[in-house]
Design a protein around this motif. Structure first.
Motif: not given
Length: 683
Positions: A225-228, A230, A380-381, A384-385, A431, A639, A643
């Motif tokens: 969930t944290k990494s998505g 990727n 949002g995302e 975080k990024r 995104g 998620k 984007m």
């Protein structure tokens, strides 16, 4: 004589062969359907680009079929092993009557041949029907004309299916011969008296392993969930490893854990035949925990791929930004030989006709980073990024206001004006949308070379400046024409709208020009210099037409969707078939136990309820864990897709549910009725 015995055996044991027959027929049907895609070109009107992608899909399906054949071959071997195991006593009786192992092998060979041919014929008939549905599905995906649709049979796919399954059955016959040769008479006659070995006997140890493994799964869910989505992120890789370990551990300890809980509840444990059901399931899960874990993981892959596959395709296609009939992005700089797309078009003697062209440049603003501008407004995302600081955002792109108004003119929009101390912000990356809106709402300040510029937007601007398969413009600044400091030339653009978009000659003219620029054609008009051709072909550029962007996007997403469907359905059939075979094997092994239940007063109704409970729980255990994992997986995929465009998984989730009910539910029903039949007919 042997063939007659084999035919009688197949007739007599037809119910025992139901799962075996059903599995092979399904496998043949799916195998034929996905390998007949090439024949669909004959029944749907498609353009050249689509034809290329259908050919690519056909090639990929052929390669993938090799992998699938190993899965299906292993499944058929597993099913065959169940049948041999179930008939050990029968084969032992043949031997006591004086029949040699060689003769027994011949009988099994004929039985395998009979069932194989029947399954192959039925599977191909089902495949012929399924392939027609796949043709309609393919046509809808490519938006092709179905005016000439007709029932079609792919001879190549039939031959390939027959060849692959003939090889599988050839290996199966060798396998049967070797198995029979290794069996001892005493083992055959006493096959029904052997009990499953229980791996863990202590409920306390089982409970500890179960809780620990469940905790590992929760950690895996948290990490993914944290990494998505990727694959390069360590947390993503760790989540896969921990997910596999946690799943195996859960099934390793779940039987003892549940047994301990149920035993403490005397009202449940001693109610009717619950004690028998509990012990049966505990023994079976303990023995098959690895296969249960693999089944759960395969079901997880099936649910996620089927639920998000079509959603992925729709989301990516919705994210296409191709407002112009054709466009070019040339990567250049101040030292390059070519700094204008117009010069290149003239170099290859492009016929400009009466089309509406615009040419403009794009710049990098050195020292002005995207993350620095958006950080105070990010949500949002995006927040975080940016806060993580691990992603390289780079310097901001810029175009001049006069060039931007050329773009707006192609869109049919009115021109905009800005003062010398103002900029406009342009973005179409989903995104970053809310973050950019916050920047506009706050009328933020952008520092360029020590001078502050006010964001002058009155609305969110999202026009694409060239054709692209994805909306990936995170942030571009529209700057005053007189801004020159630290403006480094990065790209040269061309956008064009045809004077007659419906004329195929317009598209052909542009494609011919792009081919010349890319070095695929060395002669257009007077352009016949090999040196000039080489110079142009070395230019790093993106040349697209609206039609090619949509065709390429549809082609690639359809390929991914077909792979997801093919593997998903194969995994589903394999999972359900293995569970069914394990339960039917349990029925054969436990026939004496059910006789004992009858002797102590258990009615047929009570025994049937016991069988139903046991089968439901056994089928539900891997499915429930797969669904829990799938909820997390689908959320992560959504998620990722958000984007690029909105994804609606409701229709595909309902489709997945329908497939699960038909296939998984069908195998459950056949297993339940087969289990009852074995117990009822046991003597």
């Amino acid at each position: 004589m042997y063939s007659k015995i084999a035919i009688n055996n197949v007739k007599k044991s037809f119910k025992d062969y139901t799962i075996y027959f059903l599995t092979i027929a399904f496998a043949v049907s799916i195998f034929y359907s996905f390998n007949s895609i090439g024949a669909q070109q004959a029944v749907i009107k498609i353009n050249n680009s689509t034809e290329d992608y259908i050919g690519l899909i056909q090639t990929l399906m052929s390669v993938l079929s090799v992998f699938v054949s190993f899965i299906l071959g292993g499944l058929i071997l597993y099913a065959n092993n169940f049948l041999i195991k179930k008939r050990k006593k029968e084969l032992g009786i043949y031997m006591t009557l004086g029949m040699s192992k060689g003769k027994i092998s011949k009988i099994l060979l004929f039985e395998t041949l009979i069932v194989g041919i029947l399954s192959l014929v039925v599977g191909l008939l089902l495949g012929l029907l399924a392939s027609q549905g796949l043709s309609v599905f393919t046509a809808k995906l490519f938006e092709a004309d179905m005016a000439e649709f007709k029932f079609i049979v792919s001879g190549a796919a039939i031959l390939k299916t027959i060849l692959y399954f003939t090889l599988i059955f050839g290996i199966l016959m060798i396998f049967n011969t070797r198995i029979v040769s290794k069996y001892k008479l005493i083992d055959m006659l006493n096959a029904g008296r052997k009990n499953e070995e229980i791996k863990i006997k202590s409920p306390i140890v089982s409970s500890i392993i179960f809780v620990f493994s469940a905790s590992i799964l929760i950690i895996a869910y948290y990490l993914v969930t944290k990494s998505g989505l990727n694959p390069t992120d360590f947390k993503f890789k760790a989540s896969i490893v921990l997910g596999i370990i946690g799943t195996v551990g859960v099934f390793f300890g779940v039987s003892g854990f549940l047994l301990g809980i149920i035993q403490k509840s005397k009202s449940i444990y001693f109610k009717k035949l619950n004690i028998f059901v509990t012990r049966q399931l505990s023994s079976k899960v303990n023995t098959n925990f690895i296969s249960m874990a693999v089944i759960s993981l395969m079901l997880f892959v099936t649910i996620v791929t089927l639920s998000t596959g079509l959603g992925f395709k729709n989301a990516v296609e919705a994210g296409i930004v191709a407002p112009f009939d054709a466009s070019t992005k040339l990567f250049t700089d101040e030292s390059s030989k070519y700094q204008s797309v117009e010069d290149i078009m003239k170099k290859v003697n492009h016929n400009f006709n009466d089309d509406k062209y615009i040419f403009f440049n794009g710049y990098n603003l050195n020292g002005v980073e995207i993350a620095d501008i958006l950080k105070p407004y990010a949500v949002g995302e995006m927040k975080k990024r940016i806060d993580a600081g691990k992603e390289r955002w780079g310097y901001v792109d810029a175009i001049k206001i006069s060039d931007y108004n050329k773009i707006r003119d192609l869109y049919g929009e009115r021109p905009l004006t800005i003062n010398d101390d103002e900029v406009l912000v342009l973005s179409n990356y989903e995104g970053a949308k809310e973050s950019v809106k916050n920047l506009i709402k706050a009328q933020g300040i952008v520092d360029i070379n020590g001078k502050e510029y006010k964001v002058a937007n009155t609305e969110y601007l999202s026009e694409a400046i060239y054709n692209s398969s994805i909306a990936n413009n995170t942030l571009t600044l529209i700057v005053p024409d007189n801004l020159k400091e630290n403006m480094e030339l990065a790209c040269a653009y061309m956008d064009v709208n045809y004077s007659n978009p419906n004329d195929p000659k317009e598209e052909a003219n542009m494609i011919a020009t792009f081919d010349a620029i890319n070095g695929r054609a060395s002669q257009m008009g007077n352009f016949n210099s090999d040196r000039d051709s080489e110079d142009l072909s070395m230019l790093p550029s993106i040349n697209t037409t609206k039609q090619s962007v949509y065709a390429d996007n549809k082609g690639m997403t359809t390929i991914i969707l077909y792979v997801a469907l093919y593997l998903g359905i194969v995994f589903l059939i394999s999972s359900a078939a293995v569970l069914a075979l394990q339960q039917l094997s349990e029925a054969s092994d436990s026939s004496d136990r059910y006789k004992a239940l009858k002797k102590i007063g258990a009615t047929e109704k009570m025994i049937n309820k016991t069988i139903f409970k046991q089968t439901v729980i056994y089928f539900a255990m891997p499915l429930i864990l797969a669904i829990i994992s799938s909820v997390v997986g689908i959320n992560v995929v959504n998620k990722f897709l958000s984007m690029y465009g909105k994804s609606n998984i409701v229709p595909t989730s309902l489709l997945t549910l329908g497939i699960l009910i038909v296939v998984y539910g069908g195998y459950f029903y056949v297993t339940y009725t087969g289990y009852k039949g074995i117990v009822k007919n046991s003597k």
